[in-house]
Design an enzyme around this catalytic site. Sequence first.
Site, PDB file in Angstrom:
ATOM      1  CE  LYS A 148      18.717 -15.855 119.726  1.00 54.13           C
ATOM      2  NZ  LYS A 148      18.778 -14.541 120.397  1.00 54.13           N
ATOM      3  CG  ASP A 188      20.481 -16.386 123.145  1.00 53.20           C
ATOM      4  OD1 ASP A 188      20.035 -15.243 122.967  1.00 53.20           O
ATOM      5  OD2 ASP A 188      19.841 -17.243 123.797  1.00 53.20           O
TER       6      ASP A 188
HETATM    7  N1  GLU Z   1      21.331 -13.133 121.628  1.00 55.21           N
HETATM    8  C1  GLU Z   1      21.229 -11.715 121.812  1.00 55.21           C
HETATM    9  C2  GLU Z   1      19.795 -11.291 121.649  1.00 55.21           C
HETATM   10  O1  GLU Z   1      18.907 -12.011 122.045  1.00 55.21           O
HETATM   11  C3  GLU Z   1      22.245 -10.927 120.984  1.00 55.21           C
HETATM   12  C4  GLU Z   1      22.230 -11.173 119.520  1.00 55.21           C
HETATM   13  C5  GLU Z   1      23.362 -10.475 118.761  1.00 55.21           C
HETATM   14  O2  GLU Z   1      24.190  -9.791 119.342  1.00 55.21           O
HETATM   15  O3  GLU Z   1      23.388 -10.664 117.526  1.00 55.21           O
HETATM   16  O4  GLU Z   1      19.468 -10.236 121.183  1.00 55.21           O
END
Ligand code: GLU
Length: 467
Positions: A148, A188
Amino acid sequence: MTSTTMTSTTMTSTTATGTIPALPPVVERIYEDVLRRNAGEREFHQAVHEVLESLAVVLNRHREYTDLKTVERICEPERQIIFRVPWQDDRGEVHINRGFRVEFNSALGPYKGGLRFHPSVNLGIVKFLGFEQVFKNALTGMPIGGGKGGSDFDPKGRSDTEIMRFCQSFMTELYRHLGEYTDVPAGDIGVGAREIGYLFGQYKRITNRYESGVITGKGLGWGGALVRTEATGYGAAFFAAAMMAAAGESFDGRRAVVSGSGNVAVYGIEKIHQLGGTVVACSDSSGYVVDEKGIDLEVLKHVKEVQRARIDVYAERVPSASFVPGGSIWDVPCDVAVPSATQNEIDRDAAATLVRNGCRYVVEGANMPSTPEAVGLFREAGTRFAPGKAANAGGVATSALEMQQNASRDRWTFEHTEDRLEEIMRDIHTRCFETADEYGSPGDLVLGANVAGFLEVAEAVHALGLV
Ligand code: GLU
């Protein structure tokens, strides 16, 4: 700070969000170590605590995980990158933000997870999100590790050119850590298709490679996948439907409240309506709107996606709606609550109100939107509860489908992709449900998600040796 105390009857821990039961001895030392080494990162502590609580039963059954320090290895990110992001606004003023990428675990595949641009972002928040992502991604059954990133940059009120300059500066540092086989970001909070475009453009310029698989959530005309935009919200609704089906119920005629009005909320509302439910309220940081007729999606999408305006504009345009400034959206009675705004938005009081008003399902569209006390209260009240790492996995699962299409230079139809998403969400539900049963806590989807996700990662971690 978290401290552990012995009362006359039970052990409890005091955390930033309240008092929760102390951990069983088999995992307590691991948690103490995480606290000591990651001082002040309270959201990360919270996310680890919740998983460790579930894993005690696994460690008691499988000695090897303790001997090989499997849990300790999964709690320590493989790599943490922090960098300066300098940029200039439209008036020429210089700003310095901080960028993060926490590459948490790559046992199952390249690091995968979104980027969050929000002033609240700090290392602890990125680590909690990265940690959750490891388990979430494992639950999807797709070959993706967990990571992340993000920045404390506040996109609110910024012009398009300012957003572009920020994204370019951010990627100028981050690009060296990325790659379709290394680390694959996505969006996100605060990062949508526009930002992904600017980020990908800068990556392409620096590397001179049209490497579609390096980022997901791309526009449909340049490597993006159908359904990715809708996926997290649709997925949460599919998950809720699977939970209801397991209890012999359905969305038909049910009232739902969905907090937030971003990507997850908008498409969660859309799918709940398609499945026969009525969403009567949604929100943003300024307050919430109630619309007993059911949220009018055309208007909501226009207000939020085109005008990028506050939620009160919805109430100005829809006669059946009223706007409540501030306050708690969880005061609105509902059968199904889908918190889709941000972490810790449902505290103990909000949970108590939901339970008192007869709410029977809580399905987390956001990451960790319920505090531990709220989850404890739902458990006591028999409210069926789905944790974000299971219920909101549809977004990242569809990112993996986007990577699959990029790798094969193929393009799937909306229907085919949505079918795959629905199947994945049903499978995740089944897996969590069955694992909870197998480990002695029928119906406990928190335990089911944590244990099933852990077992998947742990097996790969062992197979790859001590690396
Ligand atoms: N931010 C999204 C999550 O919390 C998607 C992440 C992604 O598609 O890599 O899962």
